[in-house]
Motif scaffolding. Structure first.
Motif, PDB file in Angstrom:
ATOM      1  N   ILE A  30       0.867  -1.175   0.000  1.00 15.72           N
ATOM      2  CA  ILE A  30       0.000   0.000   0.000  1.00 15.72           C
ATOM      3  C   ILE A  30       0.902   1.222   0.000  1.00 15.72           C
ATOM      4  O   ILE A  30       2.017   1.183   0.532  1.00 15.72           O
ATOM      5  CB  ILE A  30      -0.960   0.030   1.216  1.00 15.72           C
ATOM      6  N   GLY A  31       0.444   2.271  -0.616  1.00 17.69           N
ATOM      7  CA  GLY A  31       1.275   3.466  -0.676  1.00 17.69           C
ATOM      8  C   GLY A  31       0.551   4.599  -1.356  1.00 17.69           C
ATOM      9  O   GLY A  31      -0.672   4.583  -1.489  1.00 17.69           O
ATOM     10  N   LEU A  32       1.316   5.590  -1.776  1.00 14.81           N
ATOM     11  CA  LEU A  32       0.728   6.740  -2.443  1.00 14.81           C
ATOM     12  C   LEU A  32       1.664   7.248  -3.528  1.00 14.81           C
ATOM     13  O   LEU A  32       2.852   6.944  -3.546  1.00 14.81           O
ATOM     14  CB  LEU A  32       0.398   7.847  -1.448  1.00 14.81           C
ATOM     15  N   LEU A  68       5.605  -1.531   0.960  1.00 18.85           N
ATOM     16  CA  LEU A  68       5.427  -0.868   2.248  1.00 18.85           C
ATOM     17  C   LEU A  68       4.578  -1.752   3.161  1.00 18.85           C
ATOM     18  O   LEU A  68       3.901  -2.672   2.700  1.00 18.85           O
ATOM     19  CB  LEU A  68       4.774   0.503   2.053  1.00 18.85           C
ATOM     20  N   PRO A  69       4.579  -1.483   4.455  1.00 15.43           N
ATOM     21  CA  PRO A  69       3.893  -2.357   5.413  1.00 15.43           C
ATOM     22  C   PRO A  69       2.393  -2.478   5.181  1.00 15.43           C
ATOM     23  O   PRO A  69       1.706  -1.482   4.943  1.00 15.43           O
ATOM     24  CB  PRO A  69       4.178  -1.666   6.760  1.00 15.43           C
ATOM     25  N   GLU A 104       6.163  -1.644  10.484  1.00  9.93           N
ATOM     26  CA  GLU A 104       6.697  -0.300  10.261  1.00  9.93           C
ATOM     27  C   GLU A 104       8.204  -0.231  10.502  1.00  9.93           C
ATOM     28  O   GLU A 104       8.927   0.485   9.807  1.00  9.93           O
ATOM     29  CB  GLU A 104       5.983   0.716  11.162  1.00  9.93           C
ATOM     30  N   THR A 105       8.678  -0.983  11.472  1.00 11.06           N
ATOM     31  CA  THR A 105      10.101  -0.951  11.809  1.00 11.06           C
ATOM     32  C   THR A 105      10.971  -1.599  10.727  1.00 11.06           C
ATOM     33  O   THR A 105      12.188  -1.443  10.732  1.00 11.06           O
ATOM     34  CB  THR A 105      10.361  -1.674  13.145  1.00 11.06           C
ATOM     35  N   SER A 106      10.336  -2.307   9.799  1.00 12.92           N
ATOM     36  CA  SER A 106      11.090  -2.968   8.735  1.00 12.92           C
ATOM     37  C   SER A 106      11.424  -2.031   7.578  1.00 12.92           C
ATOM     38  O   SER A 106      12.212  -2.381   6.697  1.00 12.92           O
ATOM     39  CB  SER A 106      10.296  -4.170   8.194  1.00 12.92           C
ATOM     40  N   ALA A 126       5.456   6.217   4.059  1.00  9.55           N
ATOM     41  CA  ALA A 126       4.676   5.505   5.078  1.00  9.55           C
ATOM     42  C   ALA A 126       4.090   6.476   6.088  1.00  9.55           C
ATOM     43  O   ALA A 126       2.949   6.320   6.533  1.00  9.55           O
ATOM     44  CB  ALA A 126       5.553   4.468   5.774  1.00  9.55           C
ATOM     45  N   SER A 127       4.853   7.495   6.442  1.00 10.52           N
ATOM     46  CA  SER A 127       4.384   8.498   7.400  1.00 10.52           C
ATOM     47  C   SER A 127       3.237   9.316   6.819  1.00 10.52           C
ATOM     48  O   SER A 127       2.228   9.565   7.487  1.00 10.52           O
ATOM     49  CB  SER A 127       5.547   9.418   7.790  1.00 10.52           C
ATOM     50  N   LEU A 128       3.376   9.739   5.566  1.00  8.98           N
ATOM     51  CA  LEU A 128       2.310  10.497   4.910  1.00  8.98           C
ATOM     52  C   LEU A 128       1.041   9.660   4.797  1.00  8.98           C
ATOM     53  O   LEU A 128      -0.073  10.161   4.973  1.00  8.98           O
ATOM     54  CB  LEU A 128       2.762  10.945   3.522  1.00  8.98           C
TER      55      LEU A 128
END
Length: 424
Positions: A146-148, A351-352, A358-360, A370-372
């Motif tokens: 998943i992502g953007l 992505l996770p 998340e730590t990976s 990932a933060s966004l």
């Protein structure tokens, strides 16, 4: 951090081919031989190798199973999948973007409802990653990514053009394009031949100007001639009028050695608007920028109704064909188990999608993505997957013609509306 996720999807078509038979025991109690047809589009490293390794491991643990992989790049995958589904078949396992595309496949009876079979693992996934594969409380696929979509840029080329920080607004973005051109730098790489990368510009501008509700309303009233959509088209034209793309972009593909990703990767263009897979594809197609590669989100549009924190993009998942053997679902669960999936996250391929992954994430740019994503106020699926197939195709075609200068902004909205109303 609390996430408000608005995933907008509408009916779409596209899907997969026929199953490989059951795994009932042969005489003597040994499991019968099973061949699983698996279609995906991970042609670049690291996923190309990682997915092959997962299949090899699974076959070693299940000697009666043979996994036959069909791996195609994006456009070829869509075309082949469409051809197969029109015959009423689907692969045993196939890559899906979820959303309206998957909904149409479900309506056609081509996808297995796996709700009961995956009930034990559903709590391990993040709600955001699952949302594109769930309808009416049922699950029809498991996510692998998943992502953007955002801008991937060359820090050195930005510095050379005197750009000290990524643009936060669309007007500032256009000014930066001018600065890059003035410095003798090609601002943007674009795979004009494949069309889908170009639709990202129009879709994001529509999201920023009309907002999520505007895109949702258009799916209902089938009207893309409204002022906000016209404004999105006008802004795409304003960008195209600056002639920001590499020479020959209209004939350029995405992942080929002379395509969009390689053009950025080899330092021949300053940026590209692309999804979370961009770093891996750039490295696979070209030299790679290393620490010189940066990322920034699509800018806000002054006066727009959409939030600058609304995200546009999608992920990837695996769906199971309606006639697939039980072993197909077992492999999907194997692929998405923490100990296996996290290897792809560590490698920077995805992505996770699992809680605790998340730590990976090691790459700093992917950490930013990932933060966004975690902070996104809303989420819009790719328009060529969210809308009905003919409408999505018309969006891609019309935006490509707009960028090429053969369609006006007014004609873009009219063309999409005409197809949308005929489909609706």
């Amino acid at each position: 951090m609390k996430r408000s996720l608005v995933l907008f999807v509408a009916a779409v078509l596209l899907t997969g081919c026929g199953g490989g038979g059951g795994g009932a025991s042969e005489e003597g109690g040994a499991p019968s031989k099973v061949t699983i047809e698996w279609w995906h589009l991970s042609t670049a490293e690291p996923l190309k190798t990682l997915w092959a390794e997962r299949a090899k491991e699974f076959m070693a643990q299940n000697p009666n199973v043979t996994i036959k992989a069909t791996v195609l790049e994006n456009d070829a995958y869509k075309a082949k999948l469409t051809t197969i589904t029109q015959s009423g078949k689907a692969p045993d396992i196939f890559a899906t973007w979820g959303g309206g595309v998957l909904q149409q496949q479900i309506d056609a009876g081509l996808v297995k409802d796996i709700s009961a079979d995956v009930a034990d693992v559903l709590p391990t996934f993040t709600p955001a990653s699952l949302s594109a594969y769930q309808f009416d409380g049922k699950t029809y696929g498991l996510p692998t990514d998943i992502g953007l979509v955002g801008f991937w840029y060359n820090k050195k080329l930005f510095e050379k053009a005197g750009i000290t920080e990524p643009p936060a607004t669309w007007s500032a973005y256009l000014e930066d394009v001018k600065k890059l051109k003035a410095a003798g730098i090609t601002p943007i790489a674009l795979a004009g031949k494949e069309k889908w990368p170009g639709h990202y510009y129009w879709a994001y501008l529509a999201l920023r100007i009309a907002g999520l509700e505007g895109l949702k309303q258009a799916a209902t009233d089938h009207d893309f001639t409204k002022p906000d959509f016209l404004a999105a088209s006008q802004q795409v034209k304003a960008l195209a009028d600056l002639q920001p793309f590499q020479k020959g972009f209209l004939g350029a593909a995405y992942s080929t050695p002379d395509g969009q990703a390689a053009t950025v990767s080899n330092g021949k263009a300053a940026m590209e608007l692309m999804g979370q897979w961009a770093p891996a594809t750039q490295k696979d197609a070209g030299k790679g920028l290393g620490d010189d590669l940066g990322f920034f989100p699509f800018p806000a549009v002054e006066g727009g109704k959409g939030s600058a924190s609304d995200a546009f993009g999608g992920g990837g998942g695996l769906a199971v064909g309606a006639d697939a053997p039980p072993e197909a679902l077992q492999f999907v669960k194997y692929m998405t188990a923490m100990e296996n999936h996290s290897k792809a996250v560590v490698a920077g391929g995805v992505l996770p999608v699992l809680k605790g992954e998340e730590t990976s994430v090691k790459d700093p740019n992917l950490k930013q993505v990932a933060s966004l994503l975690a902070e996104a106020s809303g989420y819009q699926l790719y328009l060529d997957q969210a809308y009905p197939p003919a409408v999505g195709a018309q969006v891609n075609d019309s935006v490509a013609e707009l960028i090429a200068g053969t369609k006006t902004p007014e004609q873009v909205g009219q063309a999409i509306t005409e197809v949308a109303k005929s489909e609706g």
